[in-house]
Scaffold this active site. Structure first.
Site, PDB file in Angstrom:
ATOM      1  N   ARG A 404       0.877  -1.183   0.000  1.00  0.00           N
ATOM      2  CA  ARG A 404       0.000   0.000   0.000  1.00  0.00           C
ATOM      3  C   ARG A 404       0.905   1.222   0.000  1.00  0.00           C
ATOM      4  NH1 ARG A 404      -3.149  -1.264   3.722  1.00  0.00           N
ATOM      5  NH2 ARG A 404      -2.417  -0.212   5.601  1.00  0.00           N
ATOM      6  N   GLU A 406       0.439   5.355   0.641  1.00  0.00           N
ATOM      7  CA  GLU A 406      -0.588   6.296   1.111  1.00  0.00           C
ATOM      8  C   GLU A 406       0.022   7.668   1.371  1.00  0.00           C
ATOM      9  OE1 GLU A 406      -2.363   5.250   4.913  1.00  0.00           O
ATOM     10  OE2 GLU A 406      -4.101   6.526   4.478  1.00  0.00           O
TER      11      GLU A 406
HETATM   12  N1  GLY Z   1      -4.464   4.006   8.797  1.00  0.00           N
HETATM   13  C1  GLY Z   1      -5.799   3.812   8.459  1.00  0.00           C
HETATM   14  C2  GLY Z   1      -6.043   4.055   7.049  1.00  0.00           C
HETATM   15  O1  GLY Z   1      -5.110   4.136   6.288  1.00  0.00           O
HETATM   16  O2  GLY Z   1      -7.136   4.250   6.628  1.00  0.00           O
HETATM   17 MN    MN Z   2      -3.175   4.585   6.805  1.00  0.00          MN
HETATM   18 MN    MN Z   3      -5.783   6.023   5.444  1.00  0.00          MN
END
Ligand code: GLY
Ligand code: MN
Ligand code: MN
Length: 444
Positions: A404, A406
Site C-alpha cells: 500500500r 498512502e
Molecule cells: N491508517 C488507516 C487508514 O489508512 O485508513
Molecule cells: Mn493509513
Molecule cells: Mn488512510
C-alpha cells in the site's frame, strides 16, 4: 491553535443553528484498560474542535437564545480539588478555564444537571450528537424527561432534537490555514518517522522494533501519540489490512508495510510506505510496487476542485486491473474484469478518505446521492494497494505480497498539495535511502 479560532468556530456553529437553539457538546471520558489503569486519554474531536479544553468529563453548552446579547458559551469542568489533583493530575477548574479558553461562563461539573435544567428552558431546538456518547445520551435524555414529566413551574424544554453533526462535519471538512499548518507539521514528523524505520529495518529485527522507532521519532519531535494503531506488517502480514500485532521477525526477501502517522494538536497524519527488509526489491515485488505507484500518481492528477474522489478511484481501479492483467494475475478483458470487480480480491478497500482531527475524518462523501465534488481546503488520503493472499491461486512469486502507498493531499484552488511528498516513495528513492545505511553499517 489560537483561541480566536475556537471562538470563530463556535460563532459559525451558532449562526448555522436555527434561531433560539441550544447545543450540548460533551468531552470524552477516561476509558478503563485494566483494573485501576486507563487508556491514554484522548479528547473528543467535536469538543476539541470547538474549545480546545483538554480535560475529560467537561461539557460545552452554546446558545443563540435572543435573551443573550449575542450568544452564550458555557463550560462545565471538574472543580479544583487538591487531593484529587495529587492523585489524578492538575485541573484548570472553572475560574481559570473561563479565562484561559475565553468562554462566557464556566461552572463546576457538580452543577451541570441543575444548571442545564435552567439553560435548556425556553429553547425551541436542542442540537446534540445523539448516539455518539452513551453516557452523555443518558444524561441529556433523562434531563429532558425530567423537564417534561415533572416540570418546574413554567419550564419549557426544547421540542426538537437536531443532530449537530450535520453542521459540524461540514465545518470540519474544510480546513483553515491554521489547521493546514498543523497538518503539514504532523505530516513532516510522520515522514521522518517512516524514514527512520526504513533506515533501521534489517533481517532479524522484530516488527515491534520498527514500531518503537516510529513512536520514538514522533515523541522526539513533539507528537506524543500516534493518530491510530501503528501497522507494521512484514511478509504476508502486509495482506492483513488492519494488522496491529506487530510481533513477527523481519526476513530478508520480504517486504514490510508500515501504516503510521502521528497526532499533533489532535490532527492526524496517515502515511503508508512499503519497502524491502533487505533494502532491495525483488523483481516480482518491484513489478507490483510500480503498479500501485502508477495508480496512485495517476489518481493524484484528478485531485482538484470540481472532480470527485470516485473519479480518482475509477482511474486507480482501471490502472490496477490493467496491470494485474498484464502480469497474468487476472485473466480476460479489462472492462469485463472491472464490471465483475475481479480486482477486489487484490484491492479490496477504498482509494482514500477525509483526514483531519479523526484519521477517518468526518464529512459525507455523497450529496443527494451524487458523488461530492472536491473543494479547496479538503484534506484526503490517496492510498491504493495490492494484497495477494499467501494462498491465492496465482503464480507463487506473487503470493503473500502486500503493498500500500498512502499520501495526504490538500485540495488547493487549482489542484493539490501533497503534504507527505517528502517521504521516499519511488523504488529508487527507497533503495537509495536504505542502501545508504547498509553501506554505513558495512564501513563501520
Ligand atoms: N491508517 C488507516 C487508514 O489508512 O485508513
Ligand atoms: Mn493509513
Ligand atoms: Mn488512510
Amino acid at each position: 491553535m489560537p483561541n480566536t479560532q475556537f471562538y470563530q468556530r463556535r460563532e459559525q456553529l451558532l449562526q448555522s443553528m436555527q434561531a433560539n437553539s441550544i447545543c450540548l457538546i460533551p468531552a470524552a471520558d477516561h476509558v478503563t484498560r485494566s483494573r485501576d489503569t486507563e487508556y491514554t486519554f484522548r479528547q473528543d474531536s467535536y469538543f476539541q474542535y470547538l474549545c480546545g479544553f483538554p480535560e475529560p468529563q467537561a461539557w460545552l453548552v452554546l446558545s443563540n437564545h435572543p435573551n443573550y446579547k449575542k450568544s452564550l458559551s458555557v463550560l462545565f469542568c471538574l472543580d479544583k480539588d487538591p487531593l484529587a489533583e495529587v492523585w489524578q493530575g492538575r485541573r484548570y477548574g472553572p475560574k481559570q478555564a473561563k479565562r484561559q479558553f475565553v468562554i462566557d461562563m464556566a461552572f463546576a461539573l457538580d452543577e451541570l444537571e441543575e444548571k442545564l435544567l435552567d439553560l435548556l428552558d425556553g429553547h425551541d431546538n436542542l442540537y446534540f450528537a445523539q448516539g455518539h456518547n452513551d453516557e452523555a445520551d443518558e444524561m441529556v435524555f433523562s434531563l429532558m424527561q425530567s423537564l417534561r414529566e415533572a416540570p418546574k413551574q413554567s419550564m419549557l424544554p426544547p421540542n426538537t432534537l437536531i443532530d449537530v453533526r450535520t453542521i459540524l462535519d461540514e465545518m470540519r471538512l474544510i480546513k483553515s490555514p491554521a489547521e493546514l499548518d498543523i497538518m503539514r507539521q504532523a505530516a513532516a514528523i510522520s515522514i521522518d518517522a517512516h524514514k527512520r524505520a526504513m533506515l533501521f529495518a534489517e533481517d532479524g529485527k522484530n516488527e515491534y522494533h520498527l514500531e518503537a522507532e516510529i513512536h520514538h521519532e514522533f515523541a522526539m519531535q513533539g507528537a506524543k501519540n500516534p493518530a491510530y494503531g501503528t501497522i507494521v506488517g512484514s511478509g504476508d502480514n502486509a495482506c492483513i489490512l488492519h494488522y496491529t500485532e506487530n510481533n513477527q521477525v523481519l526476513k530478508n526477501g520480504d517486504l514490510v508495510l508500515i501504516d503510521a502517522g502521528c497526532e499533533l494538536q489532535g490532527y492526524a497524519a496517515d502515511i503508508t510506505r512499503t519497502f524491502p527488509v533487505s533494502g532491495k526489491f525483488t523483481q516480482a515485488q518491484a513489478q507490483l510496487y510500480q503498479l500501485v505507484l502508477d495508480a496512485q500518481l495517476a489518481s493524484f492528477e484528478l485531485i482538484k476542485p470540481g472532480n470527485t474522489l470516485k473519479q480518482a478511484t475509477d482511474l486507480a481501479v482501471r490502472i490496477i486491473t490493467q496491470g494485474l492483467l498484464d502480469l497474468a494475475i487476472l485473466q480476460g478483458e479489462l472492462d469485463d474484469n472491472i464490471r465483475r470487480q475481479t480486482y477486489r480480491q487484490f484491492f479490496m478497500h477504498g482509494l482514500g478518505h477525509w483526514l483531519g482531527l479523526d484519521v477517518h475524518d468526518v464529512g459525507i462523501y455523497k450529496i443527494d446521492g451524487q458523488e461530492r465534488p472536491l473543494q479547496p481546503g479538503m484534506v484526503l488520503t490517496i492510498e491504493p494497494g495490492i494484497y495477494i493472499a499467501p494462498d491465492a491461486t496465482v503464480a507463487e512469486k506473487w503470493q503473500g505480497i502486500g503493498i500500500r502507498i498512502e499520501d495526504n493531499l490538500h485540495v488547493t484552488e487549482t489542484g493539490y498539495e501533497n503534504l507527505t511528498q517528502a517521504c521516499p516513495k519511488t523504488i529508487a528513492e527507497i533503495e537509495d535511502l536504505m542502501q545508504s545505511t547498509n553501506q554505513t553499517n558495512c564501513e563501520s
